[in-house]
Design a protein around this motif. Sequence first.
Motif, short mmCIF file in Angstrom:
data_model
loop_
_atom_site.label_atom_id
_atom_site.label_comp_id
_atom_site.label_asym_id
_atom_site.label_seq_id
_atom_site.Cartn_x
_atom_site.Cartn_y
_atom_site.Cartn_z
N LEU A 3 -4.29 -24.93 -15.28
CA LEU A 3 -5.71 -24.60 -15.26
C LEU A 3 -6.40 -25.08 -13.99
N LEU A 208 -7.92 -16.20 -14.94
CA LEU A 208 -7.77 -16.47 -16.36
C LEU A 208 -8.71 -15.56 -17.14
N VAL A 210 -10.51 -14.79 -20.56
CA VAL A 210 -10.92 -15.53 -21.73
C VAL A 210 -11.67 -14.59 -22.68
N ASP A 227 -2.95 -14.86 -16.77
CA ASP A 227 -2.96 -15.76 -17.91
C ASP A 227 -4.17 -15.48 -18.79
N THR A 228 -4.03 -15.81 -20.07
CA THR A 228 -5.09 -15.53 -21.03
C THR A 228 -5.39 -16.73 -21.91
N ALA A 229 -6.66 -16.83 -22.33
CA ALA A 229 -7.08 -17.88 -23.25
C ALA A 229 -7.86 -17.24 -24.38
N THR A 249 -1.83 -16.85 -23.64
CA THR A 249 -1.14 -17.97 -23.00
C THR A 249 -1.49 -19.28 -23.69
N ALA A 250 -2.76 -19.40 -24.10
CA ALA A 250 -3.22 -20.61 -24.78
C ALA A 250 -4.36 -20.26 -25.72
N TYR A 252 -7.90 -21.93 -27.66
CA TYR A 252 -8.89 -23.01 -27.68
C TYR A 252 -9.92 -22.73 -28.76
N LEU A 258 -12.02 -25.48 -23.99
CA LEU A 258 -11.40 -24.96 -22.78
C LEU A 258 -11.88 -25.74 -21.56
#
Length: 267
Positions: A3, A208, A210, A227-229, A249-250, A252, A258
């Motif tokens: 991050l 990223l 989100v 990447d993804t959140a 990817t993650a 939160y 985050l």
Amino acid sequence: MDLSKKRLFLLDLDGTIYLEDSLLPGAAEFLEDVRAHGSAVRYLTNNSSRGVDAGLEKMRRLGIPAEREEFLTAVEATVHYLRTSRPAGEAYFAVGTASFCRQLRQAGFDIRETPDDDVGAVLVGFDTELTYRKVEDACRLLCRGVDFLATNPDLACPTLYGFMPDCGSICTMLQGAAGREPHYIGKPDPNMIRLALEQTGCAQSEALMVGDRLYTDIACGVNAGVDTALVLTGEATAADAAVSPTPPTAIYQDMAVLLAAIREARR
């Protein structure tokens, strides 16, 4: 995912930054922090019911500084698609709000409110002004064989009380009646993210995505190779993510969590 290396944050709005007229936990602090560290922000929204001016006014009303160039909307994606992928001069029957139709007309498109013989495609958006007459006229055209286009596949728009039907739900109704499937233009198509990368000069590894929806926000990031959140403040749950064909990817709980993870990564 590191991050600390992210310098472009691609953010959904409804269910991620706010619900109706209420900011979600940590959203304001997140935006203030990433801007203070020199990162770029792009708001990627499938909401076609209002234009960029309305989005700007809402963000400022919520106390969030925002600039016009930071918004990439489903309407802009639709304009780009119609200009590059459809016949010049084609007429469209729009199932959408007055704002949606006005934006398309201002972009130079022939938008009809009646099912005229020369209409080439039905174009569906998130229509908060939907009438049965629009549905009937759209079915008449679809049964006639015209093309079926839609701004986005989102089934539900999050609200303070739960959810309301979005563009994807309207299309599901039309599909059930007319037996036709639409071509969706907005997220999860990766073009909005590709445009944001081009605008900012960022690499895929520096971005990223989100959002709160797996099949639009997260799938858009996956399709664009970033990447993804997933934040759990809107439509999707952690259980949904566990079985999704496009897992994030993650995950939160919200933007506050985050932000805490980003700050920890910077140490």
